[in-house]
Design a protein around this motif. Structure first.
Motif, PDB file in Angstrom:
ATOM      1  N   UNK A 241       0.856  -1.177   0.000  1.00 26.93           N
ATOM      2  CA  UNK A 241       0.000   0.000   0.000  1.00 26.93           C
ATOM      3  C   UNK A 241       0.901   1.239   0.000  1.00 26.93           C
ATOM      4  N   UNK A 242       0.696   2.106  -0.994  1.00 29.14           N
ATOM      5  CA  UNK A 242       1.586   3.264  -1.145  1.00 29.14           C
ATOM      6  C   UNK A 242       1.456   4.217   0.049  1.00 29.14           C
ATOM      7  N   UNK A 243       0.248   4.249   0.628  1.00 27.96           N
ATOM      8  CA  UNK A 243       0.055   5.146   1.774  1.00 27.96           C
ATOM      9  C   UNK A 243       0.923   4.702   2.956  1.00 27.96           C
ATOM     10  N   UNK A 244       0.965   3.382   3.150  1.00 25.06           N
ATOM     11  CA  UNK A 244       1.792   2.837   4.244  1.00 25.06           C
ATOM     12  C   UNK A 244       3.265   3.164   3.995  1.00 25.06           C
ATOM     13  N   UNK A 245       3.672   3.057   2.739  1.00 27.75           N
ATOM     14  CA  UNK A 245       5.077   3.346   2.403  1.00 27.75           C
ATOM     15  C   UNK A 245       5.414   4.785   2.786  1.00 27.75           C
ATOM     16  N   UNK A 246       4.516   5.717   2.478  1.00 31.04           N
ATOM     17  CA  UNK A 246       4.827   7.122   2.776  1.00 31.04           C
ATOM     18  C   UNK A 246       4.720   7.401   4.276  1.00 31.04           C
ATOM     19  N   UNK A 247       3.839   6.644   4.977  1.00 23.51           N
ATOM     20  CA  UNK A 247       3.785   6.810   6.446  1.00 23.51           C
ATOM     21  C   UNK A 247       5.105   6.349   7.076  1.00 23.51           C
ATOM     22  N   UNK A 248       5.668   5.283   6.504  1.00 17.33           N
ATOM     23  CA  UNK A 248       6.964   4.801   7.001  1.00 17.33           C
ATOM     24  C   UNK A 248       8.038   5.880   6.798  1.00 17.33           C
ATOM     25  N   UNK A 249       7.991   6.542   5.639  1.00 21.69           N
ATOM     26  CA  UNK A 249       8.987   7.593   5.358  1.00 21.69           C
ATOM     27  C   UNK A 249       8.904   8.684   6.425  1.00 21.69           C
ATOM     28  N   UNK A 250       7.659   9.033   6.770  1.00 20.63           N
ATOM     29  CA  UNK A 250       7.472  10.095   7.772  1.00 20.63           C
ATOM     30  C   UNK A 250       8.182   9.705   9.074  1.00 20.63           C
ATOM     31  N   UNK A 251       8.024   8.453   9.485  1.00 20.39           N
ATOM     32  CA  UNK A 251       8.647   8.040  10.747  1.00 20.39           C
ATOM     33  C   UNK A 251      10.172   7.945  10.614  1.00 20.39           C
ATOM     34  N   UNK A 352       5.872  11.943 -21.777  1.00 18.74           N
ATOM     35  CA  UNK A 352       5.509  11.999 -20.352  1.00 18.74           C
ATOM     36  C   UNK A 352       5.413  13.437 -19.874  1.00 18.74           C
ATOM     37  N   UNK A 353       4.383  13.731 -19.119  1.00 18.52           N
ATOM     38  CA  UNK A 353       4.297  15.009 -18.401  1.00 18.52           C
ATOM     39  C   UNK A 353       4.669  14.688 -16.966  1.00 18.52           C
ATOM     40  N   UNK A 354       5.822  15.196 -16.540  1.00 22.24           N
ATOM     41  CA  UNK A 354       6.333  14.844 -15.219  1.00 22.24           C
ATOM     42  C   UNK A 354       5.804  15.831 -14.179  1.00 22.24           C
ATOM     43  N   UNK A 355       4.921  15.349 -13.303  1.00 17.46           N
ATOM     44  CA  UNK A 355       4.374  16.238 -12.271  1.00 17.46           C
ATOM     45  C   UNK A 355       5.365  16.328 -11.111  1.00 17.46           C
ATOM     46  N   UNK A 356       5.195  17.326 -10.239  1.00 22.25           N
ATOM     47  CA  UNK A 356       6.302  17.614  -9.315  1.00 22.25           C
ATOM     48  C   UNK A 356       5.862  18.189  -7.979  1.00 22.25           C
ATOM     49  N   UNK A 357       4.743  17.725  -7.424  1.00 23.88           N
ATOM     50  CA  UNK A 357       4.279  18.361  -6.192  1.00 23.88           C
ATOM     51  C   UNK A 357       5.117  17.995  -4.970  1.00 23.88           C
ATOM     52  N   UNK A 358       5.076  18.864  -3.980  1.00 26.48           N
ATOM     53  CA  UNK A 358       5.911  18.715  -2.789  1.00 26.48           C
ATOM     54  C   UNK A 358       5.150  19.297  -1.595  1.00 26.48           C
ATOM     55  N   UNK A 359       5.095  18.527  -0.493  1.00 29.10           N
ATOM     56  CA  UNK A 359       4.376  19.003   0.700  1.00 29.10           C
ATOM     57  C   UNK A 359       5.216  18.717   1.940  1.00 29.10           C
ATOM     58  N   UNK A 360       4.850  19.312   3.093  1.00 27.07           N
ATOM     59  CA  UNK A 360       5.539  18.888   4.326  1.00 27.07           C
ATOM     60  C   UNK A 360       5.376  17.372   4.456  1.00 27.07           C
ATOM     61  N   UNK A 361       6.431  16.703   4.916  1.00 30.87           N
ATOM     62  CA  UNK A 361       6.456  15.234   4.900  1.00 30.87           C
ATOM     63  C   UNK A 361       5.236  14.614   5.602  1.00 30.87           C
ATOM     64  N   UNK A 362       4.737  15.301   6.661  1.00 26.95           N
ATOM     65  CA  UNK A 362       3.592  14.742   7.401  1.00 26.95           C
ATOM     66  C   UNK A 362       2.336  14.676   6.528  1.00 26.95           C
ATOM     67  N   UNK A 363       2.287  15.483   5.475  1.00 22.51           N
ATOM     68  CA  UNK A 363       1.100  15.514   4.605  1.00 22.51           C
ATOM     69  C   UNK A 363       1.250  14.589   3.400  1.00 22.51           C
ATOM     70  N   UNK A 364       2.426  13.987   3.264  1.00 22.97           N
ATOM     71  CA  UNK A 364       2.697  13.205   2.058  1.00 22.97           C
ATOM     72  C   UNK A 364       1.754  12.007   1.876  1.00 22.97           C
ATOM     73  N   UNK A 365       1.486  11.225   2.948  1.00 22.06           N
ATOM     74  CA  UNK A 365       0.596  10.071   2.735  1.00 22.06           C
ATOM     75  C   UNK A 365      -0.744  10.497   2.129  1.00 22.06           C
TER      76      UNK A 365
END
Ligand SMILES: Cc1cc2nc3c(=O)[nH]c(=O)nc-3n(C[C@H](O)[C@H](O)[C@H](O)COP(=O)(O)OP(=O)(O)OC[C@H]3O[C@@H](n4cnc5c(N)ncnc54)[C@H](O)[C@@H]3O)c2cc1C
Length: 480
Positions: A241-251, A352-365
């Motif tokens: 699950x990609x959401x879990x992966x990004x939650x792991x990154x946050x920690x 390819x259109x390469x998108x590039x958004x960026x947020x504070x890490x806590x908001x990434x999931x």
């Protein structure tokens, strides 16, 4: 009276004058139509552009001053071009034509100060060539900003770039560019500060040019900060699950472990990489994180790995393993580098259109999860990869026709609004593509301040007009 650009006759005279100014240097001036086209457009973006009128290849600050004076005399826009890898239409030609300054002949390393960990170079020097040169000279230092492999210092400073190492070293807006020599629209040459690590001498004028995308001055020399080259180790782990992966990154980012990079490759991207077949190994086609650890020795690298393995396991990560040797580590990192090309190979003939958004890490999931849902319902094939360690990821929207292009435009717009609503931004600069979001992100007061600076420094609006923030009352009437 409002400033205007020159007529076609004025431009013809300007070209004559440029040819005279560079007489004896037959490589300095080009009006070759292929050259004009390749410098004014890019296969890497979807923004409107136009051919430049003439390309100049300067070799020195004095050359740039000559060009700026002629551009002012004939009211001809002037647009710098370095590696040509920017993705938001930053170097595209202006509607009324203009001079393109190709910095590729100004690519020398001028001085290396090993004891001070810094280096003085011309703006056309490519970051990867600089790192190769340091390696060849056995100097154990490197420059950590790593956008496209062929990007150059002038373009990187001017876009305030970042790259995979940003999680450890920050972006171009941290103090990696210590000073810059800049030719202003007036023709005056300034140096923003000295080489010392810190300066409290008034405003930070180096920063004024970082991210200015050539709208305020042409950078002709830069001092960059270097950092020690330390041993690294690479590890991979998968998630269902990609959401879990990004939650792991946050920690992991909160754990204090020394991580140089954390890259996310989603399940579709892993599938694409397996199909592409450049890697010796076939990987589970699952949402995947790649870690690059940094440490002084094997023991500290292994300890970092142990901490991260425990964290990712808590978030459902499985199959955590270190690359067994340098070759496998290189192979894994090469796999990441091939993500875009592997994605493109999923649909032959696509772009390819390469998108590039960026947020504070806590908001990434939340951002990644919402974006995945959006992409799934759009019908577009869009593998994801990104520098998630600093809250940033890319989806490569694969496009084969006009209808898909329109769908992609809408997705990009929703992604940017979503990121801004989460206190975020985007990664690849403003150029043409992100101009319309500038007020939403920064507020009108901040954008007005930018315009005030632009009007003051470049009253004729000759330096890369129409990029970053449009100064409406300085835009031309119809070209005569
Ligand atoms: C495969 C790929 C991966 C990428 N990855 C990343 C990434 O991870 N992070 C990231 O931030 N970006 C990334 N990018 C975007 C791009 O590499 C960066 O924006 C880079 O900083 C552009 O450098 P350049 O030398 O190519 O500049 P160019 O594209 O040539 O120019 C960029 C802008 O700077 C201005 N400029 C150039 N030289 C000068 C000068 N001497 N003086 C004044 N203005 C100047 C130009 O007019 C233009 O507005 C990627 C692009 C690609 C194609």
């Amino acid at each position: 009276m409002k400033p205007r650009y020159g007529s076609q006759e004025d431009y013809a005279q300007a070209i004559n004058e440029l040819k005279k100014a560079f007489a004896g240097d037959e490589d300095a001036v080009s009006t070759n139509s292929d050259d004009l086209y390749s410098h004014g457009f890019s296969v890497n973006d979807y923004h409107p552009g136009a051919s430049h009128t003439v390309i100049i290849y300067p070799t020195s600050t004095e050359d740039v001053v000559k060009v700026v004076k002629i551009s002012t005399k004939y009211r001809m826009p002037i647009i710098a071009y370095s590696g040509g890898t920017s993705l938001e239409g930053q170097f595209r030609g202006y509607q009324s034509g203009g001079i393109c300054l190709d910095m590729s002949r100004m690519n020398n390393i001028i001085e290396i100060h090993e004891a001070d960990s810094d280096l003085v170079c011309q703006p056309g020097a490519c970051w990867s060539d600089i790192n190769d040169a340091l390696r060849e000279k056995k100097i154990p230092l490197f420059f950590p900003l790593d956008p496209a492999p062929t990007a150059t210092i002038g373009g990187m400073l001017s876009t305030g770039c970042s790259g995979t190492n940003a999680v450890r070293y920050g972006t171009g807006k941290a103090e990696w560019f210590l000073n810059a020599t800049v030719v202003l629209p007036s023709g005056e040459v300034i140096k923003t500060r000295r080489r010392a690590r810190k300066s409290s001498a008034g405003f930070d004028t180096t920063k004024l040019f970082i991210g200015a995308e050539g709208t305020l001055g042409i950078v002709t020399e830069v001092t960059i900060r270097l950092t020690p080259l330390l041993p690294t180790a690479v590890a991979i782990v998968h998630f269902s699950d990609v959401r879990k992966a990004t939650e792991a990154v946050r920690e992991v980012t909160l754990s204090g472990v020394t991580i140089q990079c954390v890259e996310l490759l989603d399940d579709l991207c892993m599938h694409a990489l397996n199909q592409y077949g450049q890697s010796a190994e076939k990987w589970p086609e699952k949402d995947t994180l790649l870690f690059k650890f940094q440490g002084h020795n094997k023991a500290s690298l292994a300890e970092s790995g142990r901490v991260v393995e425990k964290i990712v396991a808590r978030h459902g990560g499985f199959g955590f393993k270190f690359a067994k040797d340098d070759q496998e580590a290189e192979d894994l990192w090469e796999t990441r580098k091939n993500a875009l090309y592997a994605g493109l190979a999923l649909i032959s003939g696509s772009r390819a259109w390469s998108t590039d958004v960026c947020v504070p890490v806590s908001k990434l999931p939340e951002l990644v999860y919402e974006t995945k849902k959006d992409l799934a319902s759009s019908g577009l094939v869009a593998p994801m990869a990104g520098h998630v360690g600093d809250g940033n990821f890319h989806a490569a929207l694969l496009i084969s026709n006009e209808k898909e292009l329109e769908i992609a435009r809408d997705i990009v717009s929703r992604m940017v609004h979503r990121a801004i609503a989460l206190d975020g931004t985007w990664e690849h600069g403003v150029g043409i593509g992100k101009k319309d979001y500038l007020v939403e992100e920064l507020g009108s007061g901040t954008v007005e301040l930018m315009k005030l600076l632009k009007r003051t420094i470049d009253p004729l609006n000759l330096f890369n007009p129409g990029k970053v923030c449009i100064v409406l009352d300085l835009e031309p009437r119809r070209p005569r």
